[in-house]
Write a protein that holds these residues in place. Structure first.
Motif, mmCIF file in Angstrom:
data_model
loop_
_atom_site.group_PDB
_atom_site.id
_atom_site.type_symbol
_atom_site.label_atom_id
_atom_site.label_comp_id
_atom_site.label_asym_id
_atom_site.label_seq_id
_atom_site.Cartn_x
_atom_site.Cartn_y
_atom_site.Cartn_z
ATOM 1 N N LEU A 84 0.838 -1.200 0.000
ATOM 2 C CA LEU A 84 0.000 0.000 0.000
ATOM 3 C C LEU A 84 0.872 1.248 0.000
ATOM 4 O O LEU A 84 0.624 2.196 -0.761
ATOM 5 C CB LEU A 84 -0.923 -0.008 1.223
ATOM 6 C CG LEU A 84 -1.758 1.257 1.449
ATOM 7 C CD1 LEU A 84 -2.675 1.536 0.257
ATOM 8 C CD2 LEU A 84 -2.578 1.128 2.738
ATOM 9 N N TRP A 114 -6.201 0.378 -4.099
ATOM 10 C CA TRP A 114 -5.598 -0.814 -3.499
ATOM 11 C C TRP A 114 -6.601 -1.545 -2.612
ATOM 12 O O TRP A 114 -6.673 -2.779 -2.633
ATOM 13 C CB TRP A 114 -4.363 -0.404 -2.680
ATOM 14 C CG TRP A 114 -3.600 -1.571 -2.124
ATOM 15 C CD1 TRP A 114 -2.635 -2.303 -2.745
ATOM 16 C CD2 TRP A 114 -3.776 -2.169 -0.822
ATOM 17 N NE1 TRP A 114 -2.174 -3.306 -1.924
ATOM 18 C CE2 TRP A 114 -2.853 -3.239 -0.743
ATOM 19 C CE3 TRP A 114 -4.596 -1.892 0.267
ATOM 20 C CZ2 TRP A 114 -2.749 -4.029 0.403
ATOM 21 C CZ3 TRP A 114 -4.481 -2.689 1.394
ATOM 22 C CH2 TRP A 114 -3.572 -3.742 1.454
ATOM 23 N N ALA A 115 -7.393 -0.793 -1.852
ATOM 24 C CA ALA A 115 -8.351 -1.410 -0.930
ATOM 25 C C ALA A 115 -9.418 -2.199 -1.682
ATOM 26 O O ALA A 115 -9.802 -3.298 -1.258
ATOM 27 C CB ALA A 115 -9.003 -0.336 -0.069
ATOM 28 N N TYR A 122 -6.817 -5.295 3.064
ATOM 29 C CA TYR A 122 -7.238 -4.036 3.665
ATOM 30 C C TYR A 122 -7.927 -4.302 5.002
ATOM 31 O O TYR A 122 -7.702 -3.587 5.988
ATOM 32 C CB TYR A 122 -8.187 -3.294 2.726
ATOM 33 C CG TYR A 122 -8.661 -1.971 3.269
ATOM 34 C CD1 TYR A 122 -7.911 -0.811 3.112
ATOM 35 C CD2 TYR A 122 -9.870 -1.871 3.964
ATOM 36 C CE1 TYR A 122 -8.329 0.408 3.626
ATOM 37 C CE2 TYR A 122 -10.302 -0.663 4.485
ATOM 38 C CZ TYR A 122 -9.533 0.472 4.313
ATOM 39 O OH TYR A 122 -9.959 1.682 4.842
ATOM 40 N N SER A 228 -13.318 2.525 3.944
ATOM 41 C CA SER A 228 -13.811 1.371 4.705
ATOM 42 C C SER A 228 -15.296 1.150 4.486
ATOM 43 O O SER A 228 -15.744 0.001 4.343
ATOM 44 C CB SER A 228 -13.522 1.570 6.200
ATOM 45 O OG SER A 228 -12.137 1.539 6.460
#
Length: 261
Positions: A84, A114-115, A122, A228
């Protein structure tokens, strides 16, 4: 900052002995398989025995390289934080140094990209703690703070260049239609918080003042909160049909909060 405590992290491959290279390759294979198991089973169900089975060796052989599940989790944390961090650094590095807003947007997009591509990894970094596991700070703090360090570096560089805007004042009581009835005083930073911010400033070598550094913390948590919510499906399946547009809007809002727009 801390770095992974492995020979592979500090010894160039060309300078290692054949035995050291073989060991490094075996550890890399274990981490690769650990990633695959993490994606399928989750961190709580990670098993070195299962990794050994897929590696084609008995479990006792794997323990010569990775002593237990917690060590494997630590290696996976370092690996994920490193990847990351590399992607964020590369994305930010492609933007002109004086384009602070552009560098912030590049950082945010790299984190989200990336997540979304690596949701299980993640989740290992930013999701619920793994029961019974405590990450060793001496090995994970350095890799784990790369992104926030990059973010604070952007804020600090903008401040030093005179390109970081003043903190927006809160709306005054009695405002109507979104227009304050009178100018509100800027929020003061409480003394205990100021002490924490001073410690951060000294550790990272920053010049940015307290109010903007505190704002930077809010931007940091808001950025990762938005990522998130998307990765963990917290918005609900049918709430937003254009998640890319939503995230770009979030970046614009957060950039304004940071004084970068």
């Amino acid at each position: 900052m801390s770095v992974p405590n492995t020979a592979a992290a500090s010894t160039p491959a060309a300078l290692r002995t054949p035995r050291e290279r073989a060991r490094a390759q075996t550890v890399a294979d274990i981490v690769r398989l650990g990633r695959e198991h993490l994606a399928v089973h989750g961190a709580a169900a990670l098993s070195l025995r299962a990794v050994a089975r897929d590696l084609g060796v008995v479990s006792s052989a794997v323990y010569r390289y990775v002593e237990n599940r917690d060590e494997l989790l630590t290696l996976l944390l370092i690996d994920a934080y490193g990847e990351l961090g590399d992607e964020v650094d590369a994305a930010v590095g492609r933007v002109a140094e004086a384009d602070f807003a552009g560098r912030f947007r590049a950082l945010g997009r790299a984190v989200r990209g990336w997540a979304i591509r690596e949701p299980a990894r993640y989740a290992l970094l930013f999701g619920s703690p793994v029961p019974g596991y405590r990450a060793p700070a001496d090995r994970t703090t350095g890799p784990g703070t790369r992104v926030i360090y990059s973010l604070m570096t952007i804020f600090d560089a903008a401040w030093r260049a005179g390109a970081l805007g003043a903190a927006p004042a809160p709306a005054a009581a009695g405002s109507a239609g979104g227009v304050p009835a009178a100018a509100a005083p800027a929020l003061e930073v409480p003394r205990p918080l100021a002490s924490d911010l001073q410690a951060i400033r000294e550790e990272l070598g920053l010049a940015v003042p307290d109010d903007l550094l505190a704002r930077g913390a809010l931007v940091w948590t808001s950025l990762f909160g938005a990522v998130s919510f998307e990765v963990f499906g917290q918005y609900g399946a049918d709430t937003f049909s254009a998640p890319d547009a939503l995230f770009e809007h979030h970046l614009s809002v957060l950039g304004g909060l940071a004084g970068l727009n």
